[in-house]
Design an enzyme around this catalytic site. Sequence first.
Site, PDB file in Angstrom:
ATOM      1  N   LYS A  20      58.026 -10.026  27.634  1.00 37.13           N
ATOM      2  CA  LYS A  20      57.471 -10.122  29.350  1.00 37.13           C
ATOM      3  C   LYS A  20      57.628 -11.353  29.918  1.00 37.13           C
ATOM      4  O   LYS A  20      58.077 -11.376  31.054  1.00 37.13           O
ATOM      5  CB  LYS A  20      55.962  -9.667  28.957  1.00 37.13           C
ATOM      6  CG  LYS A  20      55.722  -8.242  28.663  1.00 37.13           C
ATOM      7  CD  LYS A  20      54.100  -8.153  28.570  1.00 37.13           C
ATOM      8  CE  LYS A  20      53.774  -6.609  28.337  1.00 37.13           C
ATOM      9  NZ  LYS A  20      52.215  -6.253  28.407  1.00 37.13           N
ATOM     10  N   ASP A  61      49.664  -4.512  34.372  1.00 43.41           N
ATOM     11  CA  ASP A  61      48.871  -4.525  33.177  1.00 43.41           C
ATOM     12  C   ASP A  61      47.353  -4.713  33.921  1.00 43.41           C
ATOM     13  O   ASP A  61      46.276  -4.051  33.348  1.00 43.41           O
ATOM     14  CB  ASP A  61      49.286  -5.589  32.202  1.00 43.41           C
ATOM     15  CG  ASP A  61      50.012  -5.371  31.162  1.00 43.41           C
ATOM     16  OD1 ASP A  61      50.324  -4.078  30.901  1.00 43.41           O
ATOM     17  OD2 ASP A  61      50.746  -6.292  30.870  1.00 43.41           O
TER      18      ASP A  61
END
Length: 265
Positions: free
Chosen positions: A67, A103
Amino acid sequence: MTVIAGVAGQPIAHSLSPLIHGAWIAAAGLDVDYRAFGPEDEAGFAALVAGGRAGRLRGLNVTAPFKAAALALADEVSETAQLCGSANLLVFDSGRVCADSTDGEGLLAALAGQAPDLVLKGGSVVILGAGGAARAAAAALKQAGAKVGVLNRTRARAEALAVDLDVSVATPEALGAAALVVNALSVAPDIEIGALRSDAVLMDMTYRPLLTPFLAAGRARGLTTVDGLAMLIGQARPSFRALFGREPPAVDVRRLALEALGEAP
């Protein structure tokens, strides 16, 4: 021409993203091959992104441990991803790499679905952990109007997160006043469930197992719990929109995911 997209991580075999996106793709009748990519290291991930920049991929969902690398390789970065310091979504557009983080949106969707009575605006929230998952949670919850505190074993990491996102560093005593406690650790937290408010909501960002020891302890006390699968599905919806330009079809992907996990619906 078949569009290629997918999810990248290491390890990746456990990922439910191909199942979730595949169900939506099939229901929408799209000519898309959504695959799991498992680069061995950051160099392999960079090569995958280069392929996307060259037009061989529509986009990628990104999971651990790539990420941060996803953010670093992007040409355009959303404000949300910048705040999180990581990206879980890359969209490739005419040679450019656009990074975003969904997220936080997934976390808020999970809370809305499984803890609908929770009022975030003005409420006290404690996030356990100070890694990338905690950053995404803190950014989303602060934007929702919550009073966010970060509790981490290594205080320096909590302080760094707090400074970056303009939230506070929590003490263990803060747990007793929290309306919401979010576990952003990859392990079960060492906290006293009995010291929490009787109306506290517990959320765990992991979904293997679906009922983590943290959530099981909360349920045993009669607390409302929110699982990581709800967050996974919640973050997949905006990813699908960004990748394919349409809403996910009305498919019960939670049921499919529960079956894949061997869990009862």
